[in-house]
Design a protein around this motif. Structure first.
Motif, PDB file in Angstrom:
ATOM      1  N   ASP A  24       0.707  -1.260  -0.064  1.00 24.48           N
ATOM      2  CA  ASP A  24       0.123  -0.141   0.019  1.00 24.48           C
ATOM      3  C   ASP A  24       0.927   0.999   0.067  1.00 24.48           C
ATOM      4  OD1 ASP A  24      -2.204  -1.819   0.191  1.00 24.48           O
ATOM      5  OD2 ASP A  24      -2.343  -1.728   2.231  1.00 24.48           O
ATOM      6  N   TYR A  25       1.687   1.130   0.912  1.00 27.12           N
ATOM      7  CA  TYR A  25       2.876   2.361   0.924  1.00 27.12           C
ATOM      8  C   TYR A  25       3.480   2.750  -0.377  1.00 27.12           C
ATOM      9  CZ  TYR A  25       2.426   2.229   5.989  1.00 27.12           C
ATOM     10  OH  TYR A  25       2.098   2.386   7.234  1.00 27.12           O
ATOM     11  N   ASP A  26       3.852   1.663  -0.867  1.00 22.99           N
ATOM     12  CA  ASP A  26       4.521   1.624  -2.435  1.00 22.99           C
ATOM     13  C   ASP A  26       3.582   2.273  -3.602  1.00 22.99           C
ATOM     14  OD1 ASP A  26       6.906   0.959  -3.996  1.00 22.99           O
ATOM     15  OD2 ASP A  26       5.512  -0.310  -5.163  1.00 22.99           O
ATOM     16  N   GLU A  27       2.419   1.967  -3.320  1.00 20.15           N
ATOM     17  CA  GLU A  27       1.428   2.408  -4.352  1.00 20.15           C
ATOM     18  C   GLU A  27       1.220   3.948  -4.205  1.00 20.15           C
ATOM     19  OE1 GLU A  27      -3.165   1.749  -5.965  1.00 20.15           O
ATOM     20  OE2 GLU A  27      -2.236   0.546  -4.400  1.00 20.15           O
ATOM     21  N   ILE A  28       1.237   4.359  -3.064  1.00 24.92           N
ATOM     22  CA  ILE A  28       1.221   5.886  -2.695  1.00 24.92           C
ATOM     23  C   ILE A  28       2.366   6.453  -2.964  1.00 24.92           C
ATOM     24  CG2 ILE A  28       1.052   7.428  -0.714  1.00 24.92           C
ATOM     25  CD1 ILE A  28      -0.752   5.245   0.730  1.00 24.92           C
ATOM     26  N   ARG A  86       5.361  10.136  -6.910  1.00 24.55           N
ATOM     27  CA  ARG A  86       6.217  10.212  -7.580  1.00 24.55           C
ATOM     28  C   ARG A  86       5.981  10.782  -9.085  1.00 24.55           C
ATOM     29  NH1 ARG A  86       8.744   4.567  -9.436  1.00 24.55           N
ATOM     30  NH2 ARG A  86       6.733   4.794 -10.650  1.00 24.55           N
ATOM     31  N   ASP A  87       4.875  10.220  -9.767  1.00 32.45           N
ATOM     32  CA  ASP A  87       4.264  10.526 -11.056  1.00 32.45           C
ATOM     33  C   ASP A  87       4.125  12.110 -10.897  1.00 32.45           C
ATOM     34  OD1 ASP A  87       4.580   8.005 -11.689  1.00 32.45           O
ATOM     35  OD2 ASP A  87       2.584   7.650 -11.436  1.00 32.45           O
ATOM     36  N   THR A  88       3.380  12.488  -9.682  1.00 27.43           N
ATOM     37  CA  THR A  88       3.101  14.219  -9.680  1.00 27.43           C
ATOM     38  C   THR A  88       4.367  14.909  -9.576  1.00 27.43           C
ATOM     39  OG1 THR A  88       0.981  13.251  -8.216  1.00 27.43           O
ATOM     40  CG2 THR A  88       1.783  15.685  -7.941  1.00 27.43           C
ATOM     41  N   MET A  89       5.229  14.274  -8.808  1.00 31.71           N
ATOM     42  CA  MET A  89       6.465  15.324  -8.906  1.00 31.71           C
ATOM     43  C   MET A  89       7.329  15.325 -10.077  1.00 31.71           C
ATOM     44  SD  MET A  89       6.597  16.491  -5.628  1.00 31.71           S
ATOM     45  CE  MET A  89       8.431  17.000  -5.785  1.00 31.71           C
ATOM     46  N   GLU A  90       7.158  14.228 -10.888  1.00 30.25           N
ATOM     47  CA  GLU A  90       7.790  14.144 -12.346  1.00 30.25           C
ATOM     48  C   GLU A  90       6.957  15.277 -13.323  1.00 30.25           C
ATOM     49  OE1 GLU A  90       7.790  10.282 -13.753  1.00 30.25           O
ATOM     50  OE2 GLU A  90       9.622   9.582 -12.511  1.00 30.25           O
ATOM     51  N   LYS A  91       5.560  15.305 -13.069  1.00 32.33           N
ATOM     52  CA  LYS A  91       5.015  16.181 -13.886  1.00 32.33           C
ATOM     53  C   LYS A  91       5.300  17.675 -13.657  1.00 32.33           C
ATOM     54  CE  LYS A  91       1.173  13.041 -14.790  1.00 32.33           C
ATOM     55  NZ  LYS A  91      -0.439  12.478 -14.652  1.00 32.33           N
ATOM     56  N   MET A  92       5.359  18.026 -12.202  1.00 32.33           N
ATOM     57  CA  MET A  92       5.654  19.297 -11.797  1.00 32.33           C
ATOM     58  C   MET A  92       6.964  19.557 -12.161  1.00 32.33           C
ATOM     59  SD  MET A  92       4.185  19.177  -7.896  1.00 32.33           S
ATOM     60  CE  MET A  92       4.841  20.800  -7.380  1.00 32.33           C
ATOM     61  N   GLY A  93       8.078  18.758 -12.308  1.00 29.63           N
ATOM     62  CA  GLY A  93       9.186  19.017 -12.663  1.00 29.63           C
ATOM     63  C   GLY A  93       9.313  19.366 -14.383  1.00 29.63           C
ATOM     64  N   GLU A  94       8.465  18.660 -15.099  1.00 26.01           N
ATOM     65  CA  GLU A  94       8.547  18.892 -16.283  1.00 26.01           C
ATOM     66  C   GLU A  94       7.953  20.493 -16.642  1.00 26.01           C
ATOM     67  OE1 GLU A  94       6.378  15.923 -18.220  1.00 26.01           O
ATOM     68  OE2 GLU A  94       7.894  14.349 -17.889  1.00 26.01           O
ATOM     69  N   LYS A  95       7.110  20.836 -15.889  1.00 22.21           N
ATOM     70  CA  LYS A  95       6.276  21.935 -15.891  1.00 22.21           C
ATOM     71  C   LYS A  95       7.270  22.965 -15.765  1.00 22.21           C
ATOM     72  CE  LYS A  95       1.478  20.622 -15.124  1.00 22.21           C
ATOM     73  NZ  LYS A  95       0.156  20.896 -14.445  1.00 22.21           N
ATOM     74  N   ASN A  96       8.150  23.100 -14.676  1.00 24.17           N
ATOM     75  CA  ASN A  96       8.984  24.061 -14.305  1.00 24.17           C
ATOM     76  C   ASN A  96      10.064  24.074 -15.369  1.00 24.17           C
ATOM     77  OD1 ASN A  96       7.756  24.553 -11.891  1.00 24.17           O
ATOM     78  ND2 ASN A  96       9.021  22.892 -10.767  1.00 24.17           N
ATOM     79  N   GLN A  97      10.352  22.828 -15.856  1.00 22.33           N
ATOM     80  CA  GLN A  97      11.560  23.052 -16.869  1.00 22.33           C
ATOM     81  C   GLN A  97      11.110  23.782 -18.153  1.00 22.33           C
ATOM     82  OE1 GLN A  97      12.927  19.172 -17.902  1.00 22.33           O
ATOM     83  NE2 GLN A  97      14.551  19.844 -19.456  1.00 22.33           N
ATOM     84  N   MET A  98       9.751  23.635 -18.546  1.00 26.89           N
ATOM     85  CA  MET A  98       9.149  24.375 -19.627  1.00 26.89           C
ATOM     86  C   MET A  98       9.037  25.849 -19.431  1.00 26.89           C
ATOM     87  SD  MET A  98       8.929  22.070 -21.886  1.00 26.89           S
ATOM     88  CE  MET A  98       7.844  22.885 -23.202  1.00 26.89           C
ATOM     89  N   ILE A  99       8.759  26.086 -18.043  1.00 26.92           N
ATOM     90  CA  ILE A  99       8.698  27.398 -17.653  1.00 26.92           C
ATOM     91  C   ILE A  99      10.010  28.138 -18.112  1.00 26.92           C
ATOM     92  CG2 ILE A  99       8.173  29.118 -15.916  1.00 26.92           C
ATOM     93  CD1 ILE A  99       6.003  27.421 -14.972  1.00 26.92           C
ATOM     94  N   GLU A 100      11.068  27.529 -17.507  1.00 30.93           N
ATOM     95  CA  GLU A 100      12.433  27.961 -17.627  1.00 30.93           C
ATOM     96  C   GLU A 100      12.922  28.052 -19.102  1.00 30.93           C
ATOM     97  OE1 GLU A 100      15.076  25.330 -15.484  1.00 30.93           O
ATOM     98  OE2 GLU A 100      14.210  25.982 -13.500  1.00 30.93           O
TER      99      GLU A 100
END
Length: 898
Positions: free
Chosen positions: A257-261, A266-280
């Motif tokens: 269960d912890y691993d699923e959470i 992790r997926d959410t953080m990756e999407k946020m990182g991509e958005k920040n990179q595109m903004i830069e």
């Protein structure tokens, strides 16, 4: 035997290293079978299994040591040499190919098979070596290795009722576990204690075995009792294990269960990182775009003051600096370094169009102004009063250059921004200024000709006038003998045409130097001005009319080819670029000074026709000025060089004419031949040429011709000497060679030293030949008498007995001597002197020389006769009627009387 060796090697070498032998093979090198060693396949046990190949050898005193070691991965290939099992040889390719000879076939098969299995187990498939010429049955997982041992029973393929699979497993197990373990100290102590408790163990083995069996049964019973007693404890242990398993499953589920959470986070953080990179990236692009636009705007922005200067151009001295600055600013803007993609912008294209309008208007204004200025300066030069006829000065146009220099930068701008107008301006300049230079050069050479003609004829009569040309026309009918060119060696002086005096030649030389010296500064000054003003030393980087980077159609193509163009510019040799620049300069200078070469050649030719010696002066002077005018491959240097070629041809033509005249020379029709024409005339020619060519660059040309001429003179003196009817050829040769030797001694020319010595030899030979022929033997009968005496002596008659010979008696000798009294001898010598005097000419004054040579010859003959008289007629008191003193007196009196 093999098992013992294996055990010994294991104990001596590998036990200390915690390694065990998997297979061993006794081998030797293929060509050195006496030196054997052992190939061992060894596996380590700790910390992980590592298989290596070792070569072990026994050294002195029975010590076993490793000789070489290879990792399993180093094996590149194995060659069995033959698929037959009976083959002893095999090759192993490591860092090189090792060729082995196996002493035992079973060891060879076992080693190759175990090696293949270990390679298959520990080496990746793509890196495994190739096994060639090895039976395929050896290279399978079920292949049996023949074990090494005395009583080994593992080598059979079937065996008993076991299947093949079972045999293979057993074989593998035996190969893997094949080892010998010695007893430890504890085991050895227990075994000794056990044997010590049973004294009969050795004497009665059966009783000892029975006792051991009983002990074993007791131990087995005790073990069974212990197992039955611990059954409850085992059940309790199993229950605890099951409980632990259930707890572990719960923990595992919670971890899932912890691993699923965490995966969702992790997926959410990756999407946020991509958005920040595109903004830069977007921010960076915006900054770069802003910088590029600011750069474009700053490059294409033309200040208003420059716009006014371009629209309403003022080319007066007051407004000229502003016009030049505006032109440079426009050129910089139209050649801005802008990316071709940005040229598509409407604003950029609009600005380019405005630039084109300003450029066209500015170029038209500048072109019209310079065009009018060039024409004005050309007309101004024509209107100037010509210099006086005898003033040898070529006008300089430094004032024109100074006035035009203010517009030099505008002319450079025209070359870059409007090539058609630039080319048109060059044509206007050359056509306007060439008229001025043509007039100046024509008057300059006319003044030079008049300056020489005034000195020669006392008037300003042109050298090309009819009176002068009449003197050069040799083919017209006349009662007078046809005159030949002045200074020709093979022609008598009386037949020479009029020539220049030495003073006149010096005058010509000084005026020629003045002419060439006046030409140099004018031509070089004009050349330097044209190079600087029209920028002839700069090659345009493009062939287009306007040099700009804002042309959208061509900019993309230029951008793509920029690297190639840069490479091409670098690849062009510097010499090639310099040659192209020099050709442009010479082309323009040739148009400005179009009549210079023609006038120079005409000036030189007019005097060469008058006196061929002038070609010698011109050759030396022109060569000096060609060398001094070679600055920057100047036009004047090339013009002088072209004229020098014609002068050199005329010089060679003159020298060939001299050589031909020697070959065709005629003997003088005088009673005394005397000096031949080319010998008599050579002195003046050689002295004049030496004074002209001494210490000059053209010295070698003169030396070459002097050698040819002197050799020709020496060759044709004997030929012409035979043609004179009255003078003996010996006299002709003697007198002419004497004059040549005297002249060559005075000249002191290095290349003629050997010919001077040759002249001396030829002169002496001719003198000797003349004396021998015409003096002969005045006492002929006496000479004949003693020739007979000499023959008798040679036949063996003794000299003291000669007087007893009838024909050579004393009386006969006295009769012969009586025929030559002193008075008759002197009379004969007087007649001989008169004959010699008739043969010899007065110019060379060789009469006394020849008379002295004859005197020496007479004395030599007299001494010879006296010697024979003393030898053959000693004591007879026989002597000639005259003595040596009388002979000397005869010769002296005859010479004084004449």
């Amino acid at each position: 035997m093999a098992a013992g060796i294996k055990f010994l090697i294991q104990k001596e070498v590998f036990d200390a290293l915690e390694e065990r032998i998997l297979s061993v093979c006794n081998v030797s090198k293929l060509l050195k079978k006496k030196k054997s060693s052992y190939l061992c396949l060894v596996a380590s046990t700790k910390p992980r299994i590592v298989v290596t190949i070792c070569q072990v050898k026994q050294y002195d005193k029975g010590v076993w040591k490793k000789k070489r070691t290879w990792a399993l991965e180093e094996v590149k290939g194995v060659d069995g040499r033959n698929e037959s099992p009976e083959t002893h040889e095999f090759d192993v390719q490591l860092e090189k190919v090792y060729r082995w000879f196996a002493a035992n076939l079973h060891e060879r098969q076992n080693f190759i098979t175990v090696l293949w299995k270990q390679l298959a187990k520990h080496v990746r498939a793509e890196e495994r070596p190739v096994f060639k010429n090895v039976p395929k049955t050896w290279l399978t997982e079920r292949s049996p290795e023949k074990m090494v041992g005395e009583g080994g029973k593992f080598g059979g393929i079937g065996g008993g009722g076991r299947g093949q699979e079972e045999d293979e497993d057993e074989l593998d197990e035996m190969v893997e576990s094949e080892d010998f373990h010695a007893l430890t100290e504890k085991e050895e102590t227990n075994l000794g204690k056990l044997i010590g408790e049973c004294d009969y163990a050795i004497s009665n083995a059966e009783l000892f075995m029975e006792q051991l069996g009983k002990n074993l049964q007791e131990l087995d019973g005790a073990n069974i009792q212990s197992v039955l007693a611990s059954e409850k404890q085992v059940d309790a242990l199993m229950d605890q294990i099951e409980t632990a398993i259930l707890e572990a499953e719960k923990v595992e589920k919670r971890l899932d269960d912890y691993d699923e959470i965490l995966c969702h986070i992790r997926d959410t953080m990756e999407k946020m990182g991509e958005k920040n990179q595109m903004i830069e990236i977007a921010n960076t692009n915006n900054v770069k775009l802003l910088q590029e636009l600011e750069k474009v705007v700053s490059q294409l922005d033309l200040p208003h003051v420059h716009q006014l200067a371009l629209s309403d151009t003022d080319l007066t001295p007051k407004g000229l600096p502003a016009a030049i600055a505006a032109g440079k600013a426009l050129q910089t803007a139209m050649n801005s370094d802008i990316d071709p993609a940005l040229l598509r912008l409407t604003a950029v294209q609009d600005q380019r169009k405005r630039f084109e309008k300003w450029k066209a208007k500015f170029s038209q204004t500048v072109s019209r102004h310079l065009n009018n200025l060039f024409i004005h300066l050309g007309n101004l030069g024509d209107s100037q009063s010509p210099h006086s006829g005898t003033d040898i000065n070529l006008p300089k146009h430094n004032s024109v250059h100074r006035e035009l220099s203010a517009y030099a930068e505008l002319m450079h701008w025209m070359k870059a921004m409007d090539r058609k107008a630039y080319d048109a301006l060059i044509k206007v300049y050359t056509s306007s200024l060439s008229k001025v230079y043509d007039r100046d050069i024509r008057l300059f050479f006319e003044a030079a000709k008049q300056s020489i003609s005034v000195k020669r004829f006392g008037s300003r009569e042109d050298l090309n006038s009819s009176s002068m040309s009449n003197k050069l026309k040799l083919g017209q009918p006349s009662k007078q003998p046809v005159s030949q060119p002045y200074g020709i060696l093979g022609i008598n002086r009386e037949l020479w045409g009029p020539g220049a005096e030495p003073v006149e030649r010096q005058k010509f030389d000084s005026i020629l130097e003045k002419v060439l010296a006046e030409l140099e500064p004018v031509a070089l000054s004009e050349q330097h001005f044209c190079i600087a003003f029209f920028q002839l030393d700069v090659i345009s980087p493009t062939g287009k009319n306007t040099q700009t980077t804002l042309d959208m159609a061509a900019a993309i193509q230029d951008r793509e080819q920029r690297d190639e163009r840069d490479t091409a510019v670098v690849a062009i040799p510097q010499k090639r670029l310099d040659r192209q620049i020099n050709e442009d300069v010479r082309r323009m200078m040739g148009e400005l000074f179009s009549n210079l070469e023609q006038e120079l050649n005409s000036f030189i030719l007019s005097f060469e026709k008058l006196d061929s010696y002038y070609s010698l002066y011109v050759l030396v002077r022109l060569t000096q000025h060609v060398m001094s005018a070679q600055e920057g491959q100047s036009f004047l240097s090339m013009t002088f060089a072209s004229a020098l070629i014609h002068v050199k041809r005329n010089f060679d033509k003159f020298m060939n004419l001299q050589l031909q005249s020697i070959q065709e020379a005629k003997v003088p029709k005088r009673s005394k031949c005397g000096l031949l024409p080319y010998v008599e005339n050579f002195e003046e020619f050689a002295v004049t040429a030496e004074s002209i060519f001494k210490k000059t660059e053209r010295r070698n040309d003169l030396d070459k011709w002097l050698v040819k001429l002197v050799e020709a003179i020496f060759e044709y003196i004997p030929v012409n000497a035979m043609d004179h009817a009255k003078t003996p050829h010996q006299v002709v040769k003697m007198e002419n060679y004497h004059r040549m030797h005297s002249l060559l001694s005075q000249l002191k020319v290095g290349v003629l030293e050997q010919l001077k010595k040759d002249a001396k030899v030829r002169y002496n030979d001719a003198l000797k030949a003349y004396v021998t022929k015409y003096f002969g033997r005045p006492l002929e009968k006496l000479n004949q008498f003693f020739e007979g005496v000499q023959q008798k002596v040679q036949q063996g008659v003794k000299e003291t007995e000669i007087s007893y010979q009838m024909a050579y008696s004393k009386q006969e000798l006295r009769k012969v001597i009586a025929q030559y009294p002193a008075r008759e001898v002197k009379k004969g010598l007087e007649q001989l002197y008169k004959k010699v005097e008739k043969h010899l000419c007065e110019e060379e004054n060789l009469l006394q020389v020849v008379w002295r040579a004859m005197q020496e010859e007479f004395i030599a003959q007299y001494n010879s006769l006296e010697l024979w008289i003393q030898r053959c007629y000693a004591g007879a008191m026989i002597t000639l009627d005259f003595t040596i003193k009388d002979i000397l007196d005869f010769f002296s009196e005859i010479a004084r009387s004449h």
